[in-house]
Design an enzyme around this catalytic site. Structure first.
Site, PDB file in Angstrom:
ATOM      1  N   GLU A   1       0.850  -1.195   0.000  1.00 18.77           N
ATOM      2  CA  GLU A   1       0.000   0.000   0.000  1.00 18.77           C
ATOM      3  C   GLU A   1       0.879   1.235   0.000  1.00 18.77           C
ATOM      4  OE1 GLU A   1      -4.039  -1.223   2.133  1.00 18.77           O
ATOM      5  OE2 GLU A   1      -2.457  -0.926   3.596  1.00 18.77           O
TER       6      GLU A   1
ATOM      7  N   CYS B   1     -10.961   3.182   6.323  1.00 23.98           N
ATOM      8  CA  CYS B   1     -10.219   4.353   6.792  1.00 23.98           C
ATOM      9  C   CYS B   1     -10.500   5.579   5.929  1.00 23.98           C
ATOM     10  CB  CYS B   1      -8.721   4.059   6.816  1.00 23.98           C
ATOM     11  SG  CYS B   1      -8.090   3.359   5.291  1.00 23.98           S
TER      12      CYS B   1
END
Lengths: 649, 649
Positions: A313, A412
């Site tokens: 990521e 998130c």
């Protein structure tokens, strides 16, 4: 103070009334659609009543929802968004909803101040066992940010006091003392939260603790090695293989490239900038400057997206910017905006605010649907039908399109986006005692208090679809100050008039300074010619060779199948093509579009098979009209292909 | 028999003496370098004495080597390569080495015929517990293929008899009977092995069992569901998520696209074609034809590589053929060759042998270094420096180049490549009672026995670098037969002369038939003009839009940094550029190259940063010479970039 007059002062979001234009509409959508949509998801996934799930993971109310260890952070970011929103737009119902959640959090706090629903309700035996992976301090940081914002928006101290108690608990546990744990969180964030808590409470221990976490990070022997060994794990078996992943491979001051998980990275850098601002530690600023330069000159998508790789990521290496497989997490661009604003305030230069604007209009706003209730996690710069080769359940070889989702297992991004848009006023301006910097252009009314008096700046503009900005100064009496207007790096030139008279601007570090004594009703007209630009990538970016991106003003455009048909890879914009930038009033609420003529490079007839000698093919190259829309708005209509970087010749 | 005269007869590899030219050199390298290199690896990883590791996984001799459940297959393929090699090139030392291994295998066979070192020595409790994942029948298939080849090459029956006993054991266990298990292997292969065992022994039960495995595959209720439940696993928790992965989502006869793990897929299809050949089952042939069409018209790389995706080591959907991330496992192209040859023999058409040739010269031979001792598993069509974001151990942001390796944890490809090259003669020709088909052109001497008499065909040619092929017929007396020469689909035309006289060829299904009574010393000259072709991809292949691949004869070429400098994405071949195909005698042993002039599209000066408006840039487009080398030879010199598909305009 880093330097004389620095850091600059920030403004509070409610000092800017954004009652129209692009951001007015987007902020209203976040208020009326995004914040309620997120609350609904928080509720049905039991984040709002996690404290009462006394059966732990076996509580039937979990009902199959997957619990992740850091779900307090999702709730915290929603509270933060609510706080900012209430600051400008009071809403008793929303406030009541948030108060209820906050009361539950307060009640969940343990005697010793500890505060984390997962490690209180689900896995009490695992408290503080794995800072590397389990996000406890990350949760704490988000709760602190939420508490500070809610205090700002409502004046209510319940959550602030609760978090101060928790911060005291953390401060007692972590630190340089012999009896303390010399640790820090695998996912930076608490540094940002502690600085905000310090600013809200004035308690300097919180700032010192934030600095301790940054200072300690990456020191040898590495805390994560020690911690893993202590819980009986082999440190070399760390799943992410390297502490670069969490920027803990060496001390931040020795780092010079953006590395690892991109959200962790940018939160760390933003926190370090905040600490530098508050402590005057120039060594942190120096590290931030070096990493900023690396990131923005080698590792940033044109959208302000960060992190090409799904595997971590995050970052890989310079000029590695694949489009279709770009990760470019919404949260990473948001973190970049935090960092950019903090950097500007200690090192005033449009290099930061230009990037801030780029991320806001493109890589961040792509993260939410036009309606405000669906979200992207990754923000690729090209999209084609795809299959996950492991997900052939409903018919093989049936590719699907990448679309925004209502929610995620790890959600998130949605509340992160909500909090940054709700707090957008904060990013409009910075000021010193005698200078007001204006970063963002949008229809708005801003109030800034200078020692010389209170200043109102009213903006009239159709930015980002038009580069004409009219400002009107409101002062109670003649007031001397410098007005510094950002001249965006996309603008090849500009003109500036004060009270109708052209002035030659004094441009320093990307800002045009007008130093005068202002009278009530003075007007400034900034004209930024907004031509369509063909943007080219650095020659080392192999993914973009032979292509251009279309940009007009701060907005990056893209081609969508909805407007241009499929097989967008075969659409080529000749270098001689005239490109027209306009507002299409029929598209959404009226947004910018770029139109022109392209050619399609498919052969007139394809004989069959996969491969043909070119000598056997005929090409017609008929001109076809094309239309590009803002990248952030892609995937809001029928599913289809999308490309930012378009072939040209 | 599928049809009258079909299937065609294959030739045994030792009927073709390949004593020169491209394949002569490659076969010699496999014999002298690859086979010994693999033996060395088999030995140091204890595959050669697995049967004696009585301590199981804790035996100190394992010494950290990772055991995979199907390691018998690696050894089996080496034995198979040795068998084929000995068939043409006797080598007492090599034979002794193999005999020793074979003796150990024989001694490892259990009383009941069971034969698998992993499940005998390491996990005896797990025998036959998980056909879906654990490759037991796959191992058996490879051992059967090894046994048949070793019997062919040496006349020794030890391994053949051992495997017949094991096949009897398997035949007793699996089948339609009430007391039998209605199962099949997750990784097809045993079908191929059983057919070879049948052909070597004449025992028809083995053929029937092969057919049973194909027929049963994908039937409902699905065996893998039943088997998982029986061992207490949740069938829906299958790690690969779908039985498409192993082509068991529905019966083969109902399948119409190539799907799942590409090696499994192509082994299954090849096995089905073999079974169709031996049983005359035309429904299997029909399914194979449909899948062949899908695979070759939508899912095959120009190199003959199969399977774009790493996630499933296999197929995704039509026209999804990314280059840099291509999986294109060496084994998959090898399996494609098996299938192609089998298809031809029941459905004689150059559509199969053209693909066979494409895979042999490109996607397979790229799998081994020029020296024969290093190997690729994946065969991407473009290569750039990369980092694995989780492997930042030795310095961050230091990308590395993809290179061949000595060995792999799962080393299926190296011995697979060895066995196909050692058996290459097998792919040169097929014949019926009155027709000899010649598929491959290479310096060689071939003997074929027809009812009318024995025929020798001597080939003189510098193929694949030159398209002139001279054949001389050797017969004891005047012999009537049809000689069918493949006219490759890359050849836009050809000329054919018999004894110096041009003949107009009767071309059927891609073969030029010459039907005459041949006399000893008759000559045939086939001239295939070998011009450089710019190959274009189907317009749906987005990854290749605006690019061409260079092909000359059957060989696909590529650009390497070693010849052309870095940033190959900026190199553009104008459509007007003259391309010259030649042999470069200084390159390796003298191989084909393609040269010409290209332009580089980098701006003359790059001002800095990642993105610039094109209007600010200047371009010079100076012509630069370029050189392309055969794709299969890339990564044999200094590390650097590589591209098959090159930008053109």
């Amino acid at each position: 103070m880093v330097n004389n007059g620095l850091p600059l002062s920030s403004i509070r979001s409610n000092q800017v009334k954004i009652d129209g234009g692009y951001w007015g509409e987007r902020q209203a959508t976040v208020r009326t659609s995004t914040i309620p949509a997120i609350h609904h998801q928080l509720e049905i996934t039991h984040r709002t009543d996690a404290w009462h799930l006394h059966g732990g993971e076996n509580d039937p109310r979990f009902d199959g929802h997957i619990v992740h260890k850091f779900w307090d952070s999702d709730l915290a970011k929603w509270i933060e968004a609510v706080g900012y929103s209430l600051d400008s737009y009071p809403d008793p119902d929303l406030e009541q909803l948030a108060d209820k959640v906050i009361q539950a959090i307060k009640e969940g706090q343990l005697e010793d101040g500890y505060l984390n629903s997962f490690f209180t309700v689900i896995e009490p035996q695992n408290k503080w066992r794995n800072l590397r992976d389990w996000h406890e301090l990350y949760d704490a940081g988000h709760l602190m940010e939420g508490a500070a914002a809610y205090y700002q928006g409502t004046g209510k101290r319940v959550l602030l006091d609760t978090l101060a108690r928790y911060a005291d608990h953390i401060d007692a546990r972590f630190g340089p003392g012999e009896q303390q744990v010399h640790g820090y969180c695998g996912h930076p964030e608490v540094e940002l939260g502690l600085v905000k808590l310090y600013r809200a409470t004035g308690e300097k221990r919180y700032l010192n603790l934030a600095k301790y976490f940054v200072d300690e990070r990456g020191q040898e022997p590495n805390f994560f090695d020690i911690e893993a060994a202590a819980r009986g794990d082999d440190p070399t078996k760390f799943w992410a293989k390297t502490y670069h992943y969490c920027q803990a491979h060496k001390p931040l001051r020795e780092q010079n490239v953006a590395t690892g998980h991109s959200v962790r990275a940018a939160y760390l850098y933003a926190g370090a900038a905040d600490i530098s601002a508050e402590t005057g530690d120039s060594t942190l600023l120096d590290a931030c400057r070096v990493i900023w330069e690396d990131l923005t000159s080698k590792q940033m998508y044109i959208t302000g997206g960060l992190g090409p790789a799904h595997a971590n990521e995050g970052f890989t290496f310079g000029y590695d910017l694949p489009n279709e497989s770009a990760y470019a997490e919404t949260c990473a661009s948001i973190a970049l905006v935090f960092w950019a604003k903090s950097m500007f305030d200690i090192d005033p230069d449009s290099r930061y605010t230009d990037v801030m604007e780029r991320a806001l209009y493109n890589g961040i706003m792509s993260g939410v649907s036009w309606e405000g209730n669906q979200f992207f996690y990754a923000n690729p710069l090209a999209s084609y039908p795809y299959v996950n080769p492991h997900e052939h359940f409903s018919g093989i070889n049936t590719p699907k399109h990448y679309r925004r989702q209502d929610w995620f297992v790890c959600p998130c991004c949605p509340p992160n986006l909500a909090r940054v848009v709700a707090n957008l006023g904060h990013y409009f301006s910075s000021h010193s005692a005698d200078t007001i910097y204006l970063h963002l252009y949008n229809h708005s009314h801003m109030r800034v208090s200078l020692p010389a008096g209170s200043v109102q700046i009213d903006q009239e503009t159709n930015y980002p679809w038009n580069g004409d900005v009219s400002l009107t100064i409101g002062v109670a009496q003649a007031t001397p100050f410098k007005l510094a207007l950002r001249i965006p790096n996309w603008a090849s030139n500009f003109t500036l008039r004060v009270n109708g008279v052209t002035v030659s601007a004094n441009v320093q570090r990307g800002y045009a300074f007008i130093d005068r004594t202002w009278n009530n009703g003075d007007t400034i007209e900034l004209a930024l010619p907004m031509s369509v630009e063909r943007i080219v990538s650095h020659p080392n970016v192999r993914h973009n060779a032979g292509t251009v991106a279309l940009q007009r003003g701060p907005v990056v455009y893209c081609l969508e199948e909805a407007d241009n048909g499929p097989n967008l890879a075969n659409l080529v914009i000749p270098r001689t093509a005239k490109l027209v930038g306009n507002v299409d009033s029929s598209l959404f609420s009226g947004v910018g579009v770029i139109t022109g003529e392209a050619v399609r490079t498919e052969p007139a007839v394809w004989a069959g098979g996969l491969y043909q000698p070119q000598s056997a093919l005929q090409y017609s190259y008929d001109a076809v009209p094309f239309k590009a829309i803002p990248y952030s708005l892609w995937a809001n209509r029928e599913p289809g292909e999308m490309r930012v970087w378009v072939r040209e010749q």
